[in-house]
Design an enzyme around this catalytic site. Sequence first.
Site, short mmCIF file in Angstrom:
data_model
loop_
_atom_site.label_atom_id
_atom_site.label_comp_id
_atom_site.label_asym_id
_atom_site.label_seq_id
_atom_site.Cartn_x
_atom_site.Cartn_y
_atom_site.Cartn_z
N LEU A 1 0.83 -1.21 0.00
CA LEU A 1 0.00 0.00 0.00
C LEU A 1 0.86 1.25 0.00
CD1 LEU A 1 -2.65 -0.98 2.68
CD2 LEU A 1 -3.06 -0.65 0.25
N GLY A 2 2.02 1.17 0.62
CA GLY A 2 2.87 2.35 0.66
C GLY A 2 4.08 2.08 1.52
N GLY B 1 6.93 4.33 4.02
CA GLY B 1 7.23 5.62 4.60
C GLY B 1 8.44 5.52 5.51
N PHE C 1 8.79 4.74 8.47
CA PHE C 1 8.86 3.64 9.42
C PHE C 1 8.88 2.26 8.80
CE2 PHE C 1 6.80 6.66 12.50
CZ PHE C 1 8.00 6.92 13.13
N GLY C 2 8.59 2.16 7.54
CA GLY C 2 8.59 0.83 6.94
C GLY C 2 7.49 0.70 5.91
N LYS C 3 7.24 -0.52 5.50
CA LYS C 3 6.29 -0.75 4.42
C LYS C 3 4.94 -1.20 4.97
CE LYS C 3 9.49 -1.79 0.77
NZ LYS C 3 10.06 -2.81 -0.08
N LYS D 1 1.74 -3.30 8.92
CA LYS D 1 2.90 -2.42 8.83
C LYS D 1 4.11 -3.17 9.36
CE LYS D 1 4.01 2.24 9.33
NZ LYS D 1 3.33 3.43 8.98
N ASP E 1 3.29 12.35 15.62
CA ASP E 1 3.59 12.49 14.19
C ASP E 1 2.32 12.79 13.40
OD1 ASP E 1 5.27 12.70 12.03
OD2 ASP E 1 5.54 10.55 11.74
#
Length: 678
Positions: A366-367, A369, A371-373, A388, A485
């Site tokens: 999905l994406g 960032g 912090f990880g995938k 995640k 965040d």
Amino acid sequence: MAAALRSQCLWIIVSSFFFFFPSVFSQGGDEFVYYDFRKANLSIDGMATILSSGLLQLTNDSTQSTGHAFHRFPVEFDTSSSSSSESLSFSTEFVFAFVPEAGNRGQGMAFVVSASTDFRYANPTSYLGLFNRSTDNKTENHVLAIELDTNRSPDAEDISDNHVGIDVNSIVSMESANSSYFSNAEGKNISLVLASGKRILIWIEYDGADKLLNVTLAPIPVQESDSPLLSRSIKPSLPLLSRPINLSEIFLEEMYIGFSGSTGTVKSDQYILGWSFKKGGKAESLDMSKIPNLPPPPPRKRPPTVIVASISAVAFLMIAAAVLYLYQKRKYAEILEQWEKEYSPQRLSFKTLYKATKGFKESMLLGAGGFGKVYRGELPSGTEIAVKRVSHEAEQGMRQYVSEIVSMGRLRHRNLVQLLGYCRRRGELLLVYDYMPNGSLDDYLFNSEKPKKLNWSQRFRIIKGVASALLYLHEEWEQVVLHRDIKASNILLDSGLNGRLGDFGLARFHDRGTNLQATRVVGTIGYMAPELTEMGLATTWTDVYAFGAFMLEVACGRRPVDPERPPEQMILVKWIASCGRRGHLLDTVDDKLEGDFEVEEVEMVLKMGMLCSQRMPEDRPAMRQILQCLEGNDRVPDISFENAEFGIPSLSNEGPMITSSSAASFSYDTVTVLFDGR
Ligand SMILES: *[C@@H]1O[C@H](CO)[C@@H](O)[C@H](O)[C@H]1NC(C)=O
Ligand SMILES: *[C@@H]1O[C@H](CO)[C@@H](O)[C@H](O)[C@H]1NC(C)=O
Ligand SMILES: *[C@@H]1O[C@H](CO)[C@@H](O)[C@H](O)[C@H]1NC(C)=O
Ligand SMILES: *[C@@H]1O[C@H](CO)[C@@H](O)[C@H](O)[C@H]1NC(C)=O
Ligand SMILES: CC(=O)N[C@H]1CO[C@H](CO)[C@@H](O)[C@@H]1O
């Protein structure tokens, strides 16, 4: 094995011989024909190898790797403007084949003309082994590439998973087309699968006079007879790509020619079977009867007798079962300690998650960032989930962190993304959330390509939702929970387009690892309050500061810091303050709203955002007051744009040291900020 080793040694000797005595064997850099790459003068790196059959193999079984092969001597081009227009002409013809593995198409490869052959820092997959994130799309690259791409990468804006493209200094093609060839006999285009395991011929021709680069493809016909006449007449009369390019803007005087291959998580074997090149004219046509065959697929041996066969089959099955068992055990291995027993209801097995995400397949991604995938998945019960994967090195502090995570699983609010559970493995933590079908808010606000627009009333509802979730975290739950965040990319939209706050507490996880000299906090530039970057103080006021930046970005449709804007608009808070002083506050509202909004609501959101952006934490309103105002139950406090002092995001490298961010490559990802802990 020994024979292979011997032949490899031989190759080292032979190639060093070529290296030291180039003039004896080289065919010159300006014109050559190779049917056997053992005779070629190549400099190769990475996965690339020359097989004993004379084939050049660019990629092998390794994933996420690259391989290059360049002609050792550069071609000299006269790039001065006084030179005759023909001096940049060149043409080349080569035969390639991609042998896919188990139905995967793999990544593609490229023919490359480049000023340098040093691709040590280049990344595989969509960067084709030519660029990396920071070098992509820079004119200093001096790279022309013809990509033969079998993977559709959104980063490269690819049109399909079977296309040919012309790339100048970047992975984003200036021109591309689905792979096909014009059949002279049938008078029509016929599509051609690149990763078919079949040999394909390609012509790349540049005419310096009309500045036209042509790329033409054709399959090699299955040869019944050895007639060279037939084999030389297969070039389609129309090119697949024909594009005007001024190569004097790209080429330097010395350019290297060669190939770059790369693999991702899926791979294919890529071969070059013959290559001719000529500077300043038409390259010699390759003689198809001299093109070698592809290596046969690995042979399957037959046991001599039925008895031996059945005995070995039984033994084989037993070994296979044992190997499979060990493999499965290893594949699904987790870390589960005694203290975690009490959290077993929240614990999900890695096997379940592995199956739910189809083995963390790239198509389920999905994406990715800071912090990880994040992967999409479906549990056997049919519940859709987002998984995640957060990598971490330290086991230290894990116990406390897991207990925090589990207690966060007890948070319940309609504007929070529900945490469903977790799993722990060596080096990583997996967090499982409710799946949010409509993706993240930043995609709607900033991605100009996707025409998904949000109108003002939808935006206002999202702001109010997130405000009520934050109030819950700060004041209404049994403990004070900081989000740490808050930003548009951490707001997810559910099926009713309600805003839901995700990723809470993750920043806390990552600001562990403090040592004596330096301390660090995690957050995103533009959303971090001054006292956070200067002293590392995270409080509910720092969350309020970030929420202010978030309200402003939703109303203005841009990020708090946008290096692409003119200098006076680059920092959103500064720009709003200056418009506010001139009484033109509404000039900053997102153009995409096309003036269709409730003036009073927008003004309130802008003023409230600015109140939250004040430099002194205690001047900022609390979440309860913010929500009261947003819901119209309280009046917005006055703010003076003349006198108020705002916390301006610091972009310089003085003061806090910001990793992975500089003016040149500004990042909207979550970053770690190191500051002096004195
Ligand atoms: C990208 O490549 C350049 C040189 O080509 C190198 O200096 C830089 O460190 C690389 N960046 C990354 C993120 O790998
Ligand atoms: C490139 O293609 C165009 C259009 O088919 C053709 O007119 C031109 O002669 C070709 N140029 C070369 C160098 O083959
Ligand atoms: C064949 O493909 C070429 C290049 O993509 C295109 O210009 C041409 O119009 C196509 N011709 C036909 C008959 O479809
Ligand atoms: C091509 O680029 C060179 C160098 O930038 C320039 O001098 C020349 O005028 C350009 N030619 C055309 C036709 O644009
Ligand atoms: C704007 C948008 O993409 N809305 C979608 C949100 O999700 C629901 C359910 O999946 C879709 O029906 C909407 O089209």
